[in-house]
Design an enzyme around this catalytic site. Structure first.
Site, PDB file in Angstrom:
ATOM      1  N   ARG A  89     -15.183  14.458 -33.433  1.00 17.05           N
ATOM      2  CA  ARG A  89     -14.488  15.567 -32.768  1.00 17.05           C
ATOM      3  C   ARG A  89     -14.965  16.848 -33.436  1.00 17.05           C
ATOM      4  NH1 ARG A  89     -11.725  13.698 -27.979  1.00 17.05           N
ATOM      5  NH2 ARG A  89     -13.918  13.923 -27.568  1.00 17.05           N
ATOM      6  N   ASP A 120       0.386  19.753 -21.190  1.00 12.31           N
ATOM      7  CA  ASP A 120      -0.265  18.451 -21.292  1.00 12.31           C
ATOM      8  C   ASP A 120       0.691  17.663 -22.174  1.00 12.31           C
ATOM      9  OD1 ASP A 120      -1.640  16.188 -22.117  1.00 12.31           O
ATOM     10  OD2 ASP A 120      -3.573  17.126 -21.730  1.00 12.31           O
ATOM     11  N   PHE A 168     -20.295  14.101 -25.454  1.00 12.99           N
ATOM     12  CA  PHE A 168     -19.958  13.202 -26.572  1.00 12.99           C
ATOM     13  C   PHE A 168     -19.852  11.737 -26.138  1.00 12.99           C
ATOM     14  CE2 PHE A 168     -15.518  12.468 -25.462  1.00 12.99           C
ATOM     15  CZ  PHE A 168     -15.270  13.529 -24.602  1.00 12.99           C
ATOM     16  N   TYR A 179       0.835  -1.208   0.000  1.00 12.94           N
ATOM     17  CA  TYR A 179       0.000   0.000   0.000  1.00 12.94           C
ATOM     18  C   TYR A 179       0.867   1.255   0.000  1.00 12.94           C
ATOM     19  CZ  TYR A 179      -4.002   2.984   1.145  1.00 12.94           C
ATOM     20  OH  TYR A 179      -4.982   3.934   1.113  1.00 12.94           O
ATOM     21  N   LYS A 219      -1.543   6.763 -23.644  1.00 12.36           N
ATOM     22  CA  LYS A 219      -1.164   7.011 -25.048  1.00 12.36           C
ATOM     23  C   LYS A 219       0.309   6.653 -25.231  1.00 12.36           C
ATOM     24  CE  LYS A 219      -5.065   9.537 -24.636  1.00 12.36           C
ATOM     25  NZ  LYS A 219      -5.840   9.616 -23.388  1.00 12.36           N
ATOM     26  N   PHE A 255      -8.733  20.571 -24.465  1.00 11.87           N
ATOM     27  CA  PHE A 255      -9.081  19.159 -24.487  1.00 11.87           C
ATOM     28  C   PHE A 255     -10.285  18.993 -23.568  1.00 11.87           C
ATOM     29  CE2 PHE A 255      -9.093  14.686 -23.438  1.00 11.87           C
ATOM     30  CZ  PHE A 255      -9.193  14.190 -24.729  1.00 11.87           C
ATOM     31  N   THR A 256     -11.177  18.078 -23.943  1.00 14.87           N
ATOM     32  CA  THR A 256     -12.472  17.963 -23.262  1.00 14.87           C
ATOM     33  C   THR A 256     -12.327  17.849 -21.741  1.00 14.87           C
ATOM     34  OG1 THR A 256     -12.362  15.615 -23.760  1.00 14.87           O
ATOM     35  CG2 THR A 256     -13.683  16.993 -25.253  1.00 14.87           C
TER      36      THR A 256
END
Ligand code: PLP
Length: 469
Positions: A379, A212, A442, A69, A255, A121-122
């Site tokens: 998009r 980002d 979306f 943990y 990604k 970005f969303t």
């Protein structure tokens, strides 16, 4: 183009379900490709998020997961990999990118502040807004022009950013955000020149600057390819310089880091890191795992190292270039230049008879699925419209390429499916919205067609391979 720097050892079967089943599946999904079952999908280009193939080194590392943990060895290895590749001192792990965005927004945003960014970005925008900020677009104008061949659509308009900060005062700026390989523009990079200028400006005016950095490996490759001064530098060196120019970064590791789950905030500032650690225990988990299992952190540590390997990055960026070139040759309107992780089809030019209020990109994504079981993502106005604000921005369908997952034959098949729909484009109807969630609509919105989709039959079934006698 060189063949990929890997061979395939484990495979996942896929199959094309028949046209009737595709039609029923699309109706059940309310014409939203997010709501399809993956069993009904043949080639899944919805996203590159968490869908890439892990390497044998990642799988082997997962066996070493320390599930303690607190004080997990796996966390220490993750921290070390991040320091080696990016150079920041602190790593706060989160379950995925939006967990990192949430923590950063809570720590940096006060109600009424602004977050200037290249496009948006969303999930990044929604977390800044939930914390009380207003998002301000400071991208270069070319970012919104799908036909402009400007190579660095991820650039920030530096004079506009300066003017904004000076006009509003630095106290009103929560942080400046710059996204690598800017998704909403088509996956295109910022230049190192531009990043250096944003760094210098934010230093001069004393506002925090966060990347980002989710797709920073690909951005580094574009810098090497497109900025002659950096052509001779190694990919790790460019990645390291990108990181050195910001106060920190959020990553969705699903990604570039080839993992099914994971993300983090990375930064140097001790006090801010402490604040983030106070919040991570509330929202994600103890600071030594932040919502991840020990084996997830092992896969991620190895993935971070692979994301700095030029042969690997070049190979998957090459797949997007290949798909884009084939589509362009066949007269399909796509966003140019082709970016890093996807090809974006311009639905406004593909379906000029469908007005933007009838969701042309959503309708085109539905038609691509019907024609050949190819799942893509809208998009456009569904993702981009902000509340009831008027929206006349980009209207794109993203064909996203999971890393190391598909072969050229799969991509060739996708080209045929897109061309088949293009041949019958005038028959594709617009859509009407029948259900709309409050946030990030979306993902779960539902639609009905305003006419009948063409019947594509099973003509796009992959051709049988002749077996020599
Ligand atoms: C640029 C960028 N930032 C943040 C995120 C959010 O990450 P996640 O989906 O891991 O929550 C994504 C995901 O698509 C992304 O592309």
């Amino acid at each position: 183009m060189q063949p990929p720097p890997y061979k395939i050892k484990v495979v996942e079967p896929i199959r094309l379900v028949d046209a009737d089943r595709r039609s029923r599946a699309l109706a059940d999904a309310g014409c939203n490709t997010f709501l399809l079952d993956s069993d009904d999908v043949f080639i899944d280009l919805l996203t590159d998020s968490g869908t890439s193939a892990v390497s044998q080194e990642q799988r082997a590392a997962m066996e070493l997961g320390d599930e303690a943990y607190a004080g997990s060895r796996s966390f220490r290895r993750l921290e070390q990999a991040m320091r080696d590749v990016y150079g920041w001192r602190h790593l706060i792990p989160t379950h995925q990118g939006r967990g990192a965005e949430h923590l950063l927004a809570r720590a940096l945003v006060r109600a009424g502040q602004l977050v200037p960014s290249n496009l948006y970005f969303t999930t990044s925008r929604v977390h800044a807004e939930l914390a009380g900020a207003t998002w301000v677009d400071v991208s270069v104008p070319e970012a919104k022009d799908p036909e402009s061949r400007y190579p660095f659509k991820g650039d920030i308009d530096v004079p506009r950013l300066r003017e904004l900060i000076v006009r509003e005062g630095r106290e009103r700026i929560a942080f400046v955000r710059q996204e690598a390989c800017l998704n909403m523009a088509g996956g295109q990079p910022f230049s190192l020149d531009n990043l250096r200028a944003v760094h210098a400006l934010t230093r001069e005016l004393e506002v925090p600057f966060f990347l980002d950095a989710t797709r920073s490996s690909e951005n580094a490759l574009f810098i090497k390819e497109l900025e002659p001064l950096h052509a001779q530098r190694s990919l790790p060196e460019i990645i390291r310089e990108i990181a050195s120019l910001a106060d920190g970064a959020v990553f969705s590791s699903k990604k570039d880091h080839f993992v099914p789950i994971g993300g983090f905030v990375a930064l140097d500032d001790d006090e801010l890191a402490q604040r983030l650690r106070e919040d991570v225990v509330v929202f994600e988990g103890f600071p030594h795992y932040g919502g991840l299992a020990g084996h997830d952190m092992e896969a991620l540590a190895q993935g971070i190292r692979e994301a700095a390997d030029e042969a690997i990055v070049r190979s998957y960026v090459g797949q997007a270039q290949y798909l884009g070139a084939r589509l362009e040759e066949r007269g399909i309107p796509i966003v140019v230049p082709v970016g890093a992780h996807a090809v974006f089809v311009d639905a406004k030019r593909f379906l000029p008879h469908v007005p933007q209020e009838q969701f042309p990109a959503q309708a085109l994504a539905a038609a691509l699925y019907l024609a050949g079981g190819v799942r893509t993502m809208e998009r456009g106005i569904v993702s981009g419209q902000h509340g009831r604000d008027p929206y006349d921005g980009l209207e794109l369908v993203r064909l996203t390429i999971p890393r190391r997952a598909y072969t050229r034959e799969h991509l060739d098949y996708v080209v045929e499916v897109v061309c088949e729909v293009h041949g019958r484009r005038e028959e594709v109807p617009g859509l009407v919205l029948t259900y709309e969630p409050e946030h990030l609509r979306f993902f779960q919105a539902r639609f009905s067609p305003l006419g009948t989709f063409p019947s594509f039959g099973d003509a796009s079934e992959p051709a049988a391979v002749p077996i020599p006698s």
